[in-house]
Design a protein around this motif. Sequence first.
Motif, short mmCIF file in Angstrom:
data_model
loop_
_atom_site.label_atom_id
_atom_site.label_comp_id
_atom_site.label_asym_id
_atom_site.label_seq_id
_atom_site.Cartn_x
_atom_site.Cartn_y
_atom_site.Cartn_z
N ILE A 36 0.85 -1.18 0.00
CA ILE A 36 0.00 0.00 0.00
C ILE A 36 0.89 1.23 0.00
N THR A 38 0.54 5.25 0.53
CA THR A 38 -0.40 6.22 1.06
C THR A 38 0.31 7.55 1.31
N LYS A 45 1.74 9.83 -5.31
CA LYS A 45 1.35 8.41 -5.30
C LYS A 45 0.91 7.92 -6.68
N GLN A 214 -7.22 3.89 5.96
CA GLN A 214 -6.35 3.38 7.02
C GLN A 214 -6.75 1.97 7.48
N MET A 217 -4.63 -0.89 5.88
CA MET A 217 -3.18 -1.00 6.09
C MET A 217 -2.76 -2.35 6.66
N SER A 220 -2.16 -5.52 4.25
CA SER A 220 -1.08 -5.53 3.27
C SER A 220 0.19 -6.10 3.90
N ARG A 222 3.05 -4.55 3.34
CA ARG A 222 3.97 -3.43 3.49
C ARG A 222 3.24 -2.12 3.20
N VAL A 223 3.60 -1.08 3.95
CA VAL A 223 3.00 0.24 3.76
C VAL A 223 4.12 1.26 3.54
N VAL A 225 4.69 5.37 2.96
CA VAL A 225 4.07 6.69 3.10
C VAL A 225 4.91 7.71 2.34
N ASP A 234 8.35 3.46 5.66
CA ASP A 234 8.32 2.23 4.87
C ASP A 234 8.40 1.09 5.88
N ASN A 237 4.04 -5.31 7.49
CA ASN A 237 2.90 -5.78 8.28
C ASN A 237 2.83 -7.30 8.33
#
Length: 243
Positions: A36, A38, A45, A214, A217, A220, A222-223, A225, A234, A237
């Motif tokens: 993701i 964000t 993005k 949110q 999140m 996933s 991995r997130v 930003v 970075d 999850n």
Amino acid sequence: MAPPVVSISELSYGYGNSVPILNGLTLNFNPKEIIIITGPSGSGKTTLLTLMGALRSPTMGRMTVMGYDLMAASKQKKSMFKPSAPLKAALSLRKNIGFIFQNHNLIKALTAQSNVEMALELDGVGPKDRENRAKIMLKRLGLGHHFLSYPAQLSGGQRQRVAIARALVRQPALILADEPTASLDFASATEVMACFKESASIWGTTTIMVTHDQRLMPLSNRVIVLEDGIVVKDYRNDGIFSQ
């Protein structure tokens, strides 16, 4: 270990002398990951997604997507691909990518099933196989009673799920999704995320999606930003995601 599906090094993108939209990004995205991206509006993005999809060319830096080397555009505006593989390479790369945009972009004159089948027809899949695969994917996304419905007969969320089915039915190596669940309730959005996870498990698909939601999140691997064109966070999850 398998090489990254997408490898980005010192990537920048901007217009003329304006402040760059992306500024020196270095990232790797691995096979089977669900990532993701964000961050606030205007952080770059969607621009990053379109660069990965070979829909525009970087102004500086380097990006490799599934083995295709995307080159920064020179002052002479040369091809984003190596000179030996121009348009053919772009088309080959895009054939292995499933695009999901905020607007569903369905063909109004076609039923839900026909919209999904069309993606397979372009790949040369036979009629019976197209029909079976389209129905299976639509059922998987909760649209088993809408095979013959036209876009005008569907809700906004249902139309978006048809668009998601159209992208997934081709079993692409890479999914690029821009706010794919924006028009969905959380239960439907969770089902879509489950489809991404299933695609990773069965076909090895990597999914990179932009979202502001949110609640998604933890679903996933991995997130990332982004703010003002740079990565500010970075994180992974995997522990939550595997539950």
